[in-house]
Design a protein around this motif. Structure first.
Motif, PDB file in Angstrom:
ATOM      1  N   ALA B 351       2.612 -11.330 -17.794  1.00  0.00           N
ATOM      2  CA  ALA B 351       3.787 -10.410 -16.993  1.00  0.00           C
ATOM      3  C   ALA B 351       4.330 -11.661 -15.651  1.00  0.00           C
ATOM      4  CB  ALA B 351       2.394  -9.631 -16.405  1.00  0.00           C
ATOM      5  N   VAL B 370      -1.793  -3.613 -15.394  1.00  0.00           N
ATOM      6  CA  VAL B 370      -0.617  -4.499 -15.521  1.00  0.00           C
ATOM      7  C   VAL B 370      -0.057  -5.429 -16.726  1.00  0.00           C
ATOM      8  CG1 VAL B 370       2.006  -6.080 -14.674  1.00  0.00           C
ATOM      9  CG2 VAL B 370       0.082  -5.373 -13.436  1.00  0.00           C
ATOM     10  N   ALA B 371       1.096  -4.349 -16.979  1.00  0.00           N
ATOM     11  CA  ALA B 371       0.188  -4.074 -19.106  1.00  0.00           C
ATOM     12  C   ALA B 371       1.707  -5.835 -19.177  1.00  0.00           C
ATOM     13  CB  ALA B 371       1.540  -3.207 -19.758  1.00  0.00           C
ATOM     14  N   ASP B 373       3.851  -9.342 -20.649  1.00  0.00           N
ATOM     15  CA  ASP B 373       4.469  -8.833 -20.413  1.00  0.00           C
ATOM     16  C   ASP B 373       5.816  -7.847 -19.560  1.00  0.00           C
ATOM     17  OD1 ASP B 373       4.781 -10.641 -22.300  1.00  0.00           O
ATOM     18  OD2 ASP B 373       4.368 -10.144 -23.275  1.00  0.00           O
ATOM     19  N   GLU B 374       5.539  -7.195 -18.581  1.00  0.00           N
ATOM     20  CA  GLU B 374       5.470  -5.994 -17.721  1.00  0.00           C
ATOM     21  C   GLU B 374       6.419  -7.510 -16.524  1.00  0.00           C
ATOM     22  OE1 GLU B 374       4.478  -2.252 -15.513  1.00  0.00           O
ATOM     23  OE2 GLU B 374       3.033  -3.587 -17.212  1.00  0.00           O
ATOM     24  N   TYR B 375       7.504  -6.718 -16.045  1.00  0.00           N
ATOM     25  CA  TYR B 375       8.013  -7.807 -14.830  1.00  0.00           C
ATOM     26  C   TYR B 375       7.830  -6.394 -13.421  1.00  0.00           C
ATOM     27  CZ  TYR B 375      11.995  -9.625 -11.416  1.00  0.00           C
ATOM     28  OH  TYR B 375      12.148 -10.327 -10.766  1.00  0.00           O
ATOM     29  N   ILE B 376       7.035  -6.873 -12.822  1.00  0.00           N
ATOM     30  CA  ILE B 376       7.217  -5.566 -11.663  1.00  0.00           C
ATOM     31  C   ILE B 376       8.216  -6.848 -11.217  1.00  0.00           C
ATOM     32  CG2 ILE B 376       5.507  -5.254  -9.546  1.00  0.00           C
ATOM     33  CD1 ILE B 376       4.706  -4.135 -12.468  1.00  0.00           C
TER      34      ILE B 376
END
Lengths: 371, 386
Positions: B351, B370-371, B373-376
């Motif tokens: 992530a 936060v999953a 490879d998620e991008y926040i």
């Protein structure tokens, strides 16, 4: 580069060694370095990352730790059905054969070379710490048409280790090469990594031995600079020459520079080593660590500043480590302070001790010492 | 085939629905745990330390990551000439094939595999639990009792007992009653999902169970009750140690936090019982001059320039200057941007948290996830998702 066109040779015969207590029970190739590696990991990983799948390690003396470290070559992905890792100890009829040079051992083990279809050999030593793409070097070797390509570095004067000096003319041909104490003025040093055709190496082995000469670099290369076209390949990446205690210490401390950490351990490829199944490092309540490298399996209850901790080091409460290198499974007792020390594996500093070396001459404790 | 006294069958097909986004692309046994491990490492290491050299791993749900991770079993010493590790997904037979319908059916479909080793005993375990256990001691107990099946049990708090398979035992550890998730439990001895069966007995029950149209083909719901009803000898084997089912976000987070106690019940540092895993081969982690790390686990390849407190950082995590990571689990390769603040969260593998992001809150009760490879993106605030 076609597959399996390059044969790797890591030459540990008469490797320069002024590492004092660090090589008391091991060869320079297996001196622990960088919190979890041994010196040989860097050249070995570079070879593997360059697609070299057949590597011979010419062992010479004190190689128990070498055999233990390399094992089947599995950790470097060198345990293949064909090819793989070959550890070749000296073939000696009596002890005096051990004094003979590397060409003699190459001759004794000539089957290793002859059984391979590879066209080129890359010959290195273990004490030049770098992360290098040998494919690029071999491509440049082919393009230049040189007989031998010597990998050089411009790091020159700043290097605390001992290295041969090299002078190159404008065309890139090496016109002079001298041992480290020579008077040659040049900012280029030899990284003791040479690329040539396998056939040329075998020819050099035979002709040199026939003339009573048995050292690859000193006799076969330095003695033929006029006859053979020896060209320099200038390597631009980070290089540490590690064959003295001062250079060992200085290059270790360089790893605390994030730019060096990111380059040396990751690019162009990762550095591999024997894995140990240690759990993550554990920081306790009240632990403090500043500008340090800390390996898995460490337990930090005290303070660590500007230091390198290998796997499984235990820093007890109130202990303070500064500017030091603590190798595997070391223990620093409650309230002890160490500064500018190199503790070999499994050294135990009891509670309440205060041990200091100085920058130019760090204090060294041998393996398993209790202080 | 060389005959084996006991082989293990490891159930690793669980979907782990309650782990939400963490099991979107991978089976529950492959979920990361404890700074460098995956959940299945604990049971496989138990096998290695218990002298079990033949393990069938039954996979079904999202097996790609798990298959690659297991390889030929070398990290757990299971790359053997005779036996070793075999990954056993459902397969097609001459009369067609079906998915594994339940835990018992999964074993039923692989009776041929077990028979190749002609074992006296079969150990049935699951890749969903965190614990260290010597199965050989349990086998000795099974033999001494002359049992048909031995079930490992441990005492759970009474208030939790209705979530487990609960056993009632007599003075000689013989199981007299078994209830799957009872409303009013008569005991607090819970099944750990670890069984040793005498193979010839289990074989009969698997065949019988398969013939029954009404059965749900499950060990706890069908096989064990049937054996009990027939008066077979069912024995309990008491286990006193750390055992945790990390089936929910909360329990996964809690189990990670348990490792940060001053003297954790689950000792990862025991040299005689190392937890084996696939080692990622990264350099030692770096802490900068501005970093502060306390009461945390930090793995290889991390690069830390911020504050880390009561957290578990997996390998290759980067925490930029000014970050604050508190009571959180950060999985491999996650990158945390400058000034980001993370409280009571699980950050998935790979992530990327942008600068000045706030995740969770220090006094919140929910765990924010936060999953992978998620991008926040920068300057966002993210709170618990329940």
């Amino acid at each position: 580069m076609k597959r399996d066109q390059i044969l790797g040779v890591i030459n540990l015969i008469h490797e320069p060694d002024e590492l004092e207590a660090l090589t008391a029970g091991r060869c320079p190739a297996t001196v622990p370095f960088g919190a979890r590696y041994r010196l040989i990991d860097f050249t070995l990983s570079s070879m593997v990352n360059s697609g070299i799948s057949k590597v011979a390690v010419f062992a010479h003396t004190k190689y128990r730790s070498l055999m233990d470290h390399l094992g089947s070559g599995r950790h470097w992905d060198l345990h293949h059905r064909q090819n793989g890792l070959f550890v070749l100890p000296p073939i000696a009829d009596d002890m005096s054969d051990l004094r003979k040079g590397d060409l003699y051992q190459f001759f004794q083990h000539r089957d290793y070379f002859m059984r391979s279809q590879a066209e080129f050999v890359v010959i290195t030593r273990s004490h030049m710490i770098c992360n290098i793409d040998f494919n690029r070097v071999v491509r440049s070797h082919i393009a230049s048409g040189a007989d031998i390509t010597a990998i050089c570095s411009r790091a020159g004067e700043g290097l605390p280790g001992r290295a041969r000096k090299v002078k190159m003319d404008e065309s890139g041909r090496i016109i002079a090469m001298q041992d480290h104490y020579g008077r040659l003025k040049s900012d280029l040093i030899s990284m003791e990594m040479y690329v040539m055709k396998k056939e040329l190496l075998l020819e050099l082995v035979e002709t040199s031995l026939a003339e009573g000469q048995d050292h690859l670099v000193r006799h076969a290369i330095m003695g033929r600079l006029d006859k053979l076209e020896v060209r320099g390949y200038v390597y631009e990446g980070y290089l540490g020459v590690i064959n003295t205690v001062a250079s060992y210490y200085a290059n270790s401390m360089n790893l605390l520079d994030p730019a060096v950490w990111r380059e040396l351990f990751f690019t162009p490829g990762p550095i591999y080593t024997k894995v140990k199944d240690e759990p993550p490092a554990s920081y306790m309540e009240g632990a403090k660590s500043i500008n340090s490298l800390i390996a898995n399996g460490c337990v930090v209850e005290g303070t660590v500043i500007n230091s390198i901790l290998f796997r499984g080091v235990h820093v007890n409460k109130g202990a303070v480590i500064r500017n030091s290198i603590i190798m595997q499974n070391g223990e620093i007792g409650i309230g002890s302070a160490v500064d500018h020390v190199i503790l070999d594996k499994e050294v135990h500093i009891e509670a309440g001790r205060d041990i200091r070396g100085v920058h130019d001459s760090p204090f060294i404790a041998v393996k398993r010492k209790v202080i | 085939m060389v005959r084996k006294e006991m082989i293990a069958m490891l159930l690793a097909g669980g979907e782990g629905k309650r782990l939400g986004v963490l099991t979107k692309d991978l089976a529950k046994p492959a979920v990361h745990f404890g700074g460098k491990y995956r959940i299945i490492d604990f049971t496989l290491s138990n096998c290695a330390h218990s002298g079990i050299d033949t393990v069938g791993v039954l996979t079904q749900y999202q097996p790609l990551v798990l298959n690659q991770y297991l390889g030929i079993g070398s990290p757990w010493g299971l790359d053997r000439r005779d036996g070793g590790m075999a990954v056993l997904p459902p397969y097609v037979k001459s009369k067609g094939g079906t998915w594994y319908k339940g835990t018992a059916n999964a074993i039923y479909q692989n009776m041929g595999f077990i028979d190749r080793y002609d074992p006296e005993y079969v150990l049935i375990i699951s890749g969903d639990h965190i614990y260290k256990m010597d199965y050989d001691l349990m086998l000795q107990h099974h033999k001494k009792q002359g049992a048909d099946v031995t079930i490992a049990v441990f005492e759970v708090p009474w208030k939790d007992a209705s979530r487990f398979g609960i056993m009632n035992v007599d003075d000689e550890d013989r199981i007299v009653q078994f209830e799957e998730k009872p409303q009013t439990p008569a005991s607090n001895l819970a099944s750990m999902g670890v069984y040793i069966f005498s193979w010839h007995v289990l074989q009969q029950y698997l065949i019988r169970d398969e013939a029954s149209k009404l059965s749900s083909n499950d060990f706890g719901k069908d096989i064990i009750p049937a054996m009990l009803a027939d008066g077979k000898k069912l024995c309990a084997y008491a286990f006193n140690g750390y055992w945790k089912d990390v089936g929910t976000i909360e329990s996964l987070w809690e189990a990670n936090m348990d490792l940060l106690e001053e003297h954790p019940q689950l000792d990862l540092y025991d040299r005689d019982w190392r937890i084996y895993s696939v080692n990622p081969n990264r350099p030692a982690h770096y802490v900068s001059g501005d970093a502060e790390v306390t009461a945390s686990l930090v793995s290889e390849g991390c690069f830390i320039e911020g504050i880390v407190d009561r957290s578990v950082l997996f390998y290759g995590v980067e925490a930029a200057p000014g970050t604050l990571i508190s009571e959180s689990v950060v999985m491999p390769g996650a990158k945390i941007g400058r000034g980001a603040q993370i409280f009571r969260a699980i950050v998935g593998e790979g992530a990327h948290i942008g600068d000045n992001v706030t995740i969770g809150s220090p006094d919140g009760s929910e765990i924010t996830v936060v999953a992978s490879d998620e991008y926040i993106s920068s300057n966002q605030t993210l709170m618990g998702v329940e």
